[in-house]
Design an enzyme around this catalytic site. Structure first.
Site, PDB file in Angstrom:
ATOM      1  N   CYS A 198      40.099  41.647  43.025  1.00  0.00           N
ATOM      2  CA  CYS A 198      41.131  40.788  43.618  1.00  0.00           C
ATOM      3  C   CYS A 198      40.520  39.511  44.190  1.00  0.00           C
ATOM      4  O   CYS A 198      39.365  39.495  44.616  1.00  0.00           O
ATOM      5  CB  CYS A 198      41.817  41.517  44.760  1.00  0.00           C
ATOM      6  SG  CYS A 198      42.489  43.101  44.287  1.00  0.00           S
TER       7      CYS A 198
ATOM      8  N   ARG B 205      37.835  36.083  38.233  1.00  0.00           N
ATOM      9  CA  ARG B 205      37.468  37.387  38.780  1.00  0.00           C
ATOM     10  C   ARG B 205      38.227  38.519  38.087  1.00  0.00           C
ATOM     11  O   ARG B 205      37.852  39.674  38.214  1.00  0.00           O
ATOM     12  CB  ARG B 205      37.770  37.410  40.289  1.00  0.00           C
ATOM     13  CG  ARG B 205      36.886  36.492  41.084  1.00  0.00           C
ATOM     14  CD  ARG B 205      37.386  36.352  42.500  1.00  0.00           C
ATOM     15  NE  ARG B 205      37.298  37.583  43.259  1.00  0.00           N
ATOM     16  CZ  ARG B 205      36.247  37.954  43.978  1.00  0.00           C
ATOM     17  NH1 ARG B 205      35.191  37.192  44.033  1.00  0.00           N
ATOM     18  NH2 ARG B 205      36.264  39.087  44.652  1.00  0.00           N
TER      19      ARG B 205
ATOM     20  N   TRP C 132      43.808  42.853  41.143  1.00  0.00           N
ATOM     21  CA  TRP C 132      43.222  43.648  40.060  1.00  0.00           C
ATOM     22  C   TRP C 132      43.507  45.091  40.456  1.00  0.00           C
ATOM     23  O   TRP C 132      42.915  45.617  41.412  1.00  0.00           O
ATOM     24  CB  TRP C 132      41.726  43.374  39.984  1.00  0.00           C
ATOM     25  CG  TRP C 132      41.037  43.958  38.799  1.00  0.00           C
ATOM     26  CD1 TRP C 132      40.883  43.375  37.572  1.00  0.00           C
ATOM     27  CD2 TRP C 132      40.374  45.223  38.717  1.00  0.00           C
ATOM     28  NE1 TRP C 132      40.178  44.213  36.732  1.00  0.00           N
ATOM     29  CE2 TRP C 132      39.856  45.353  37.400  1.00  0.00           C
ATOM     30  CE3 TRP C 132      40.174  46.279  39.602  1.00  0.00           C
ATOM     31  CZ2 TRP C 132      39.148  46.474  36.971  1.00  0.00           C
ATOM     32  CZ3 TRP C 132      39.475  47.395  39.178  1.00  0.00           C
ATOM     33  CH2 TRP C 132      38.966  47.479  37.868  1.00  0.00           C
TER      34      TRP C 132
ATOM     35  N   ASN D 258      41.314  42.736  49.362  1.00  0.00           N
ATOM     36  CA  ASN D 258      40.434  43.071  48.242  1.00  0.00           C
ATOM     37  C   ASN D 258      39.610  44.267  48.697  1.00  0.00           C
ATOM     38  O   ASN D 258      39.065  44.257  49.792  1.00  0.00           O
ATOM     39  CB  ASN D 258      39.517  41.883  47.927  1.00  0.00           C
ATOM     40  CG  ASN D 258      38.500  42.214  46.842  1.00  0.00           C
ATOM     41  OD1 ASN D 258      38.716  43.133  46.042  1.00  0.00           O
ATOM     42  ND2 ASN D 258      37.402  41.498  46.823  1.00  0.00           N
ATOM     43  N   GLY D 259      39.540  45.291  47.855  1.00  0.00           N
ATOM     44  CA  GLY D 259      38.772  46.476  48.223  1.00  0.00           C
ATOM     45  C   GLY D 259      39.607  47.728  48.037  1.00  0.00           C
ATOM     46  O   GLY D 259      40.624  47.711  47.341  1.00  0.00           O
TER      47      GLY D 259
ATOM     48  N   GLU E 225      22.238  44.273  25.936  1.00  0.00           N
ATOM     49  CA  GLU E 225      22.992  43.129  26.452  1.00  0.00           C
ATOM     50  C   GLU E 225      23.921  42.566  25.367  1.00  0.00           C
ATOM     51  O   GLU E 225      25.068  42.202  25.637  1.00  0.00           O
ATOM     52  CB  GLU E 225      22.013  42.061  26.966  1.00  0.00           C
ATOM     53  CG  GLU E 225      22.635  40.767  27.457  1.00  0.00           C
ATOM     54  CD  GLU E 225      23.621  40.933  28.596  1.00  0.00           C
ATOM     55  OE1 GLU E 225      23.739  42.030  29.173  1.00  0.00           O
ATOM     56  OE2 GLU E 225      24.324  39.947  28.891  1.00  0.00           O
TER      57      GLU E 225
ATOM     58  N   LYS F 208      28.071  42.323  25.493  1.00  0.00           N
ATOM     59  CA  LYS F 208      28.835  41.078  25.315  1.00  0.00           C
ATOM     60  C   LYS F 208      29.963  41.286  24.318  1.00  0.00           C
ATOM     61  O   LYS F 208      31.103  40.896  24.557  1.00  0.00           O
ATOM     62  CB  LYS F 208      27.951  39.923  24.826  1.00  0.00           C
ATOM     63  CG  LYS F 208      26.916  39.386  25.781  1.00  0.00           C
ATOM     64  CD  LYS F 208      27.477  38.616  26.953  1.00  0.00           C
ATOM     65  CE  LYS F 208      27.799  39.493  28.136  1.00  0.00           C
ATOM     66  NZ  LYS F 208      26.840  39.750  29.126  1.00  0.00           N
TER      67      LYS F 208
ATOM     68  N   GLU G  32      32.704  43.499  25.761  1.00  0.00           N
ATOM     69  CA  GLU G  32      33.491  42.893  26.839  1.00  0.00           C
ATOM     70  C   GLU G  32      34.551  41.932  26.333  1.00  0.00           C
ATOM     71  O   GLU G  32      35.662  41.912  26.841  1.00  0.00           O
ATOM     72  CB  GLU G  32      32.575  42.108  27.784  1.00  0.00           C
ATOM     73  CG  GLU G  32      31.762  42.958  28.711  1.00  0.00           C
ATOM     74  CD  GLU G  32      30.981  42.109  29.705  1.00  0.00           C
ATOM     75  OE1 GLU G  32      30.088  41.367  29.274  1.00  0.00           O
ATOM     76  OE2 GLU G  32      31.279  42.182  30.906  1.00  0.00           O
TER      77      GLU G  32
ATOM     78  N   HIS H 266      17.617  60.076  15.548  1.00  0.00           N
ATOM     79  CA  HIS H 266      17.914  61.164  16.490  1.00  0.00           C
ATOM     80  C   HIS H 266      19.414  61.265  16.768  1.00  0.00           C
ATOM     81  O   HIS H 266      19.812  61.959  17.702  1.00  0.00           O
ATOM     82  CB  HIS H 266      17.151  60.959  17.796  1.00  0.00           C
ATOM     83  CG  HIS H 266      15.670  60.988  17.602  1.00  0.00           C
ATOM     84  ND1 HIS H 266      14.967  62.156  17.411  1.00  0.00           N
ATOM     85  CD2 HIS H 266      14.763  59.979  17.507  1.00  0.00           C
ATOM     86  CE1 HIS H 266      13.684  61.874  17.229  1.00  0.00           C
ATOM     87  NE2 HIS H 266      13.542  60.556  17.281  1.00  0.00           N
TER      88      HIS H 266
ATOM     89  N   LYS I 145      34.992  39.818  37.495  1.00  0.00           N
ATOM     90  CA  LYS I 145      33.683  39.170  37.571  1.00  0.00           C
ATOM     91  C   LYS I 145      32.744  39.895  38.540  1.00  0.00           C
ATOM     92  O   LYS I 145      31.627  40.228  38.187  1.00  0.00           O
ATOM     93  CB  LYS I 145      33.851  37.710  37.986  1.00  0.00           C
ATOM     94  CG  LYS I 145      32.538  36.927  38.096  1.00  0.00           C
ATOM     95  CD  LYS I 145      31.849  36.803  36.759  1.00  0.00           C
ATOM     96  CE  LYS I 145      30.527  36.064  36.819  1.00  0.00           C
ATOM     97  NZ  LYS I 145      29.714  36.325  35.616  1.00  0.00           N
TER      98      LYS I 145
HETATM   99  O1  M6R Z   1      27.002  40.196  40.022  1.00  0.00           O
HETATM  100  P1  M6R Z   1      26.174  41.250  39.372  1.00  0.00           P
HETATM  101  O2  M6R Z   1      25.027  40.708  38.615  1.00  0.00           O
HETATM  102  O3  M6R Z   1      25.735  42.324  40.329  1.00  0.00           O
HETATM  103  O4  M6R Z   1      27.134  41.947  38.326  1.00  0.00           O
HETATM  104  C1  M6R Z   1      26.728  43.084  37.637  1.00  0.00           C
HETATM  105  C2  M6R Z   1      27.706  43.412  36.537  1.00  0.00           C
HETATM  106  O5  M6R Z   1      28.964  43.683  37.061  1.00  0.00           O
HETATM  107  C3  M6R Z   1      27.828  42.275  35.526  1.00  0.00           C
HETATM  108  O6  M6R Z   1      26.596  41.918  34.998  1.00  0.00           O
HETATM  109  C4  M6R Z   1      28.765  42.700  34.369  1.00  0.00           C
HETATM  110  O7  M6R Z   1      28.194  43.733  33.637  1.00  0.00           O
HETATM  111  C5  M6R Z   1      29.077  41.490  33.499  1.00  0.00           C
HETATM  112  N1  M6R Z   1      30.472  41.453  33.237  1.00  0.00           N
HETATM  113  C6  M6R Z   1      28.351  41.502  32.201  1.00  0.00           C
HETATM  114  O8  M6R Z   1      28.727  40.462  31.360  1.00  0.00           O
END
Ligand code: M6R
Length: 619
Positions: free
Chosen positions: A2, A27, A76, A100-101, A492, A496, A499, A515, A614
């Site tokens: 949020c 966010r 959110w 938020n929380g 990584e 990407k 996501e 395996h 985010k």
């Molecule tokens: O702000 P942070 O680096 O702690 O965030 C960690 C993850 O939430 C963040 O890297 C997330 O996996 C991203 N959406 C990846 O693209």
């Protein structure tokens, strides 16, 4: 997660709040709302959907929302589905609240409040906080030393709220102030002249002010038009010094790019240069050196082991850090996913050091893991992009990356700058621990200095990647594989694609192929191999043959001029040559572009990936 904003001043609040909410869109959210106070009456407008829908609704009203004090929210959903009723602000009697929380004990609180006559309108945890504040506000909490009954009510409610929260509170008969409080969830107060601002994150404030206060845990801020007062949980006044944010406001805009993600991918050469520049220096005898600022070098130099924790992309950076620290500094390193380590009762012995990596510095699990390490007496270092973040403040010692604000949910420049920082750290420690000669140290540093320019060259080859993405975006199954430094890059790259293209993608260390994963390989599968570890070329080449023999299409990320994989791969994404150990800095860039162009080819908005936020500020 949020987003919260607030405004009190001399301008109409609604446009200021909506503008700030737009800056927080990245966010992630599913509903939006606003409450503005005018002539002693709270006017609340909230609805499920995107901000432009809320804006359209406001514009369709006969008269604009009047009032120079208000709060806003992007939700959110955690408790209760996205709906108009569950959107914030939540009203309870005379107060309106955005949150938020997660209020973990909302169920017993709700039962108790209902017993006191409260009527709930939503299925959210937040509404329990709103009613609780209203409950104490009605009773004025006269036993507390606050002169301010609203602050007193907020403080009383805090004592009964469990979980994490950033709350902004306004009340009908308090036209001169906004109350803000936080616990385990970020909240930032921006100071202006005759006006004050509130937001969950710095980018929402950049166009308004550079003077900010990062609210401390359990602290209450009262924002008046002409001043800001801070209280601790006991109601005592606290004197705070504003921090100055040096991020460029333009850095939080798209600057002509169609998406923040693409802009941030393109910002990597500069961000890498900035991260390098900040650390490279001239040492004793005019020799080049690395200055790691406040990092407790003696602890690290003599450490027996380093434990690194992080989440998501930052966890992938941590995996690269492990390789780099072991290779260059011969320092044993262990990497732990923060959400796992925080509940595992991890063992930290004396002589061991701890590092938490986080772009935002606000990730709930990373913070919890770092707190645990600190409680065990470990020397904790934060590697973060965000000055003033909770992690930076709590760790006590921070190393900053120079990525500038990262707005896109899918992290790109934060990752590569984290890598640059850990390489610099590993090299410096290698020199201090005697595992690198001066000559080797200088040679590696020179190789790092060439990285930004090499990153630029990859970006110049963007069209080739775009064309490949146009052929592949619809693939239902994509595997990424690599060995050694190529393994975190594969993780990584898969993240990407997952996501933003919503592809079921999985990464594995290429040696694991036989395996298990090979059982899933068929002619519907796309395999992306990262192949930059020269001493293991034969091994990864065999893995490529194995997937190609089962009908998979194959893309390879490898060194420019390398022909070893030409006959097996449908497409090669070349990267300029550097040392094998530094390849993640470059090899990830084609993968970022590939994910971006797959998502846009599919028609997805890469900046607003479904279900994602985010900063993951709740568990
Ligand atoms: O702000 P942070 O680096 O702690 O965030 C960690 C993850 O939430 C963040 O890297 C997330 O996996 C991203 N959406 C990846 O693209």
């Amino acid at each position: 997660m949020c987003g919260i904003t607030g405004y009190i001043g001399y301008q109409q609040a609604a446009p200021v709040i909506l503008e700030a909410l737009k800056k927080l869109e990245y966010r992630g959210y599913d509903s939006a709302g606003i409450a503005v106070l005018h002539q002693g009456k709270l006017q609340v407008r909230k609805m499920q959907g995107r901000l432009h829908a809320l804006e359209a609704r406001l514009a369709s009203e006969a008269a604009p929302l009047q009032g120079t004090l208000g709060i806003g929210h992007t939700r959110w959903a955690t408790h209760g589905e996205p709906s108009d009723a569950n959107s914030h602000p939540h009203r309870a009697g005379a107060v309106a609240v955005v949150h938020n929380g997660i209020i973990e004990n909302y169920a017993p609180l709700k039962a108790w409040l209902c017993g006191q006559g409260a009527a709930f309108q939503s299925g959210t945890d937040t509404e329990a906080a709103a009613h609780l504040i209203n409950y104490y506000y009605q009773r004025q909490s006269r036993d507390r030393p606050h002169a301010d009954p609203l602050a007193s009510a907020v403080a009383a409610a805090m004592e009964r709220l469990n979980g994490s929260y950033a709350l902004a509170v306004i009340a009908e008969d308090a036209p001169d102030r906004i109350l803000a409080v936080r616990k385990d969830s970020p909240l930032i107060v921006g100071a202006g002249r005759g006006e004050q601002f509130l937001a969950s994150d710095v980018p929402a404030l950049l166009s308004r002010t550079r003077e900010v206060y990062f609210l401390e845990e359990g602290e209450i801020a009262a924002l008046y038009r002409d001043r800001i007062a801070f209280f601790n949980g006991q109601g005592e006044t606290v004197h705070r010094k504003a921090a100055r944010i040096d991020w460029d406001a333009a850095a939080a805009e798209k600057g002509g790019y169609p998406h923040f993600m693409l802009k941030e991918i393109h910002e990597q050469p500069k961000a890498l240069e900035d991260t390098l520049k900040q650390r490279l220096c001239t040492g004793a005898g005019g020799r080049r050196d690395v200055d790691l600022g406040d990092m407790p070098l003696e602890d690290w130099k003599n450490a027996r082991r380093v434990v690194i924790t992080a989440c998501g992309t930052a966890w992938h950076a941590a995996l690269v850090a492990k390789h780099a620290l072991e290779r260059f500094a011969r320092l044993p390193a262990e990497v732990d996913i923060a959400s796992e380590s925080r509940y595992r009762d991890p063992i930290l012995n004396s002589g061991e050091v701890f590092m938490a990596i986080s772009q935002s510095g606000e990730t709930a699990d990373t913070l919890a893991a770092a707190r645990l390490a600190k409680a065990q007496g470990a020397s904790v270092l934060a590697l973060t992009n965000t000055k003033g973040s909770t992690l930076a403040r709590e760790a006590g010692c921070a190393l900053y990356t120079q990525a500038g604000p990262e707005i896109a949910v899918a992290s790109t420049k934060a990752f590569t700058t984290q890598l640059m920082a850990v390489y610099l750290m590993a090299l410096k420690l290698g020199r201090l621990r005697g595992s690198l000669t001066q000559e080797e140290y200088c040679r590696h540093l020179s190789a790092l200095e060439e990285i930004p320019e090499k990153a630029r060259q990859i970006l110049g080859d963007e069209r080739r990647i775009q064309r490949a993405a146009a052929h592949c975006f619809h693939k239902a199954k994509v595997f990424f594989m690599g060995r050694q430094f190529d393994y975190p890059v594969s993780l990584e790259s898969a993240l990407k694609l997952k996501e933003i293209n919503y592809t079921h993608s999985e990464a594995f260390a290429a040696g694991e192929l036989k395996h298990g994963p090979i059982a899933l390989v068929d002619n519907e599968t796309l395999v992306v191999a990262a192949a930059t570890q020269r001493r293991l070329f034969d091994k990864i080449a065999s893995n490529m043959q194995e997937v190609a023999a089962r009908g998979a299409s194959l893309l390879v990320i490898t060194w420019e001029g390398e022909t070893a994989f030409d006959r097996t791969a449908q497409e090669v994404f070349p990267i300029p040559r550097t040392e094998d150990s530094f390849s993640p800095l470059l090899a990830v860039i084609p993968a970022q572009l590939f994910a971006y162009y797959c998502a846009t080819a599919r028609g997805n908005d890469p900046d607003k990936p479904r279900n994602l936020a985010k900063s993951v500020t709740v568990e």
